[in-house]
Design a protein around this motif. Structure first.
Motif, PDB file in Angstrom:
ATOM      1  N   LEU A  78      25.779  -5.208 -43.375  1.00  0.00           N
ATOM      2  CA  LEU A  78      26.075  -5.307 -44.804  1.00  0.00           C
ATOM      3  C   LEU A  78      27.525  -5.757 -44.932  1.00  0.00           C
ATOM      4  O   LEU A  78      28.420  -5.133 -44.359  1.00  0.00           O
ATOM      5  N   ILE A  79      27.734  -6.874 -45.627  1.00  0.00           N
ATOM      6  CA  ILE A  79      29.103  -7.371 -45.805  1.00  0.00           C
ATOM      7  C   ILE A  79      29.418  -7.510 -47.284  1.00  0.00           C
ATOM      8  O   ILE A  79      28.622  -8.054 -48.048  1.00  0.00           O
ATOM      9  N   ALA A  83      30.907  -4.508 -43.036  1.00  0.00           N
ATOM     10  CA  ALA A  83      32.149  -5.287 -42.973  1.00  0.00           C
ATOM     11  C   ALA A  83      32.635  -5.663 -44.364  1.00  0.00           C
ATOM     12  O   ALA A  83      31.891  -5.596 -45.347  1.00  0.00           O
ATOM     13  N   TYR A  84      33.908  -6.041 -44.397  1.00  0.00           N
ATOM     14  CA  TYR A  84      34.536  -6.515 -45.635  1.00  0.00           C
ATOM     15  C   TYR A  84      35.410  -7.713 -45.306  1.00  0.00           C
ATOM     16  O   TYR A  84      36.128  -7.702 -44.297  1.00  0.00           O
ATOM     17  N   PHE A  85      35.310  -8.757 -46.115  1.00  0.00           N
ATOM     18  CA  PHE A  85      36.169  -9.934 -45.945  1.00  0.00           C
ATOM     19  C   PHE A  85      36.774 -10.306 -47.292  1.00  0.00           C
ATOM     20  O   PHE A  85      36.055 -10.395 -48.294  1.00  0.00           O
ATOM     21  N   LEU A  86      38.085 -10.518 -47.277  1.00  0.00           N
ATOM     22  CA  LEU A  86      38.765 -11.061 -48.451  1.00  0.00           C
ATOM     23  C   LEU A  86      39.117 -12.513 -48.154  1.00  0.00           C
ATOM     24  O   LEU A  86      39.826 -12.801 -47.182  1.00  0.00           O
ATOM     25  N   PHE A  87      38.610 -13.421 -48.979  1.00  0.00           N
ATOM     26  CA  PHE A  87      38.844 -14.853 -48.788  1.00  0.00           C
ATOM     27  C   PHE A  87      39.873 -15.387 -49.780  1.00  0.00           C
ATOM     28  O   PHE A  87      39.948 -14.913 -50.919  1.00  0.00           O
ATOM     29  N   LYS A  88      40.619 -16.399 -49.317  1.00  0.00           N
ATOM     30  CA  LYS A  88      41.420 -17.241 -50.219  1.00  0.00           C
ATOM     31  C   LYS A  88      40.723 -18.586 -50.190  1.00  0.00           C
ATOM     32  O   LYS A  88      40.667 -19.235 -49.127  1.00  0.00           O
ATOM     33  N   GLY A  89      40.141 -18.990 -51.286  1.00  0.00           N
ATOM     34  CA  GLY A  89      39.314 -20.203 -51.260  1.00  0.00           C
ATOM     35  C   GLY A  89      38.092 -19.958 -50.390  1.00  0.00           C
ATOM     36  O   GLY A  89      37.643 -18.824 -50.224  1.00  0.00           O
ATOM     37  N   MET A  90      37.561 -21.024 -49.823  1.00  0.00           N
ATOM     38  CA  MET A  90      36.320 -20.910 -49.041  1.00  0.00           C
ATOM     39  C   MET A  90      36.578 -20.927 -47.532  1.00  0.00           C
ATOM     40  O   MET A  90      35.660 -20.772 -46.742  1.00  0.00           O
ATOM     41  N   ILE A 144      35.557  -4.693 -39.742  1.00  0.00           N
ATOM     42  CA  ILE A 144      34.151  -4.612 -39.318  1.00  0.00           C
ATOM     43  C   ILE A 144      33.978  -3.262 -38.638  1.00  0.00           C
ATOM     44  O   ILE A 144      34.796  -2.888 -37.788  1.00  0.00           O
ATOM     45  N   LYS A 145      32.949  -2.541 -39.019  1.00  0.00           N
ATOM     46  CA  LYS A 145      32.732  -1.199 -38.467  1.00  0.00           C
ATOM     47  C   LYS A 145      31.303  -1.101 -37.958  1.00  0.00           C
ATOM     48  O   LYS A 145      30.360  -1.403 -38.705  1.00  0.00           O
ATOM     49  N   GLU A 146      31.140  -0.690 -36.704  1.00  0.00           N
ATOM     50  CA  GLU A 146      29.776  -0.483 -36.205  1.00  0.00           C
ATOM     51  C   GLU A 146      29.199   0.786 -36.838  1.00  0.00           C
ATOM     52  O   GLU A 146      29.891   1.780 -36.986  1.00  0.00           O
ATOM     53  N   MET A 147      27.918   0.731 -37.213  1.00  0.00           N
ATOM     54  CA  MET A 147      27.257   1.861 -37.862  1.00  0.00           C
ATOM     55  C   MET A 147      26.073   2.305 -37.006  1.00  0.00           C
ATOM     56  O   MET A 147      25.472   1.493 -36.304  1.00  0.00           O
TER      57      MET A 147
END
Ligand SMILES: Nc1[nH]c(=O)nc2c1ncn2[C@H]1C[C@H](O)[C@@H](COP(=O)(O)OP(=O)(O)OP(=O)(O)O)O1
Length: 162
Positions: free
Chosen positions: A69-70, A135-142, A150-153
């Motif tokens: 899940l991101i 996981a979580y990602f913060l983007f600047k543009g694409m 990222i965390k293993e579950m």
């Protein structure tokens, strides 16, 4: 105020290889990815994932396994994308090109990461080693990842998709 869009992403796997699709239009155009899209009103996340897989690749999945899940956030954009990722090897049909996607099999050791979303090379190893992750990602543009984790579950059973 932020809002969330619920999306799916499905990968068809066979031993040593994975089916990717070249996105021909819309969000992520020009990038190889799994098959997926927005979950529609009245359907579960799992139903949405199966529907998008069929619409975009011609493949019917009997069952899907959770991969991860991101949450994706884009600078200066209040909309967070919550992407539910699945894989399957339990499916019927051969991939066909659709208006949205051009499918192609890739060996696991030659994934075209330079023509994919820049986050993919960071979490594909989890998928290939059967690890479930959040996981979580913060983007600047694409193209630029500003920050991420990222965390293993053990599982993602607390987030119901069926
Ligand atoms: N950073 C990212 N890395 C990645 O691997 N997949 C991403 C991604 N950001 C979005 N996706 C996936 C999620 C989803 O499967 C797809 C975008 O789906 P969308 O439904 O937005 O596509 P479309 O604009 O084609 O709309 P539909 O009309 O629903 O098909 O891209």
């Amino acid at each position: 105020m932020t809002s969330k869009k619920i999306l799916t992403l499905v990968f068809v796997k066979e031993p040593g290889k994975i089916l990717l699709g070249m996105k021909k239009r819309g969000f992520g155009q020009g990038r190889w990815n799994g098959f997926g899209g927005k979950v529609e009103k009245g359907e579960t996340i799992l139903e949405g994932a199966k529907r998008e897989l069929l619409e975009e690749s011609g493949i019917t999945a009997n069952s899907l396994n959770r991969v991860g899940l991101i949450n994706f956030e884009f600078e200066n954009d209040p909309v967070i994308l919550e992407v539910h990722i699945f894989k399957t090897s339990d499916c019927i049909g051969s991939p066909i090109e659709t208006e949205e996607m051009r499918p192609q099999w890739y060996a696991e050791d030659s994934i075209p990461f330079n023509q994919m979303w820049p986050d993919d090379h960071l979490w594909f190893p989890y998928m290939f080693s059967n690890k479930i992750f959040e996981a979580y990602f913060l983007f600047k543009g694409m193209d630029v990842i500003v920050s991420h984790w990222i965390k293993e579950m053990k599982n993602l059973d607390n987030i119901i998709v069926s």
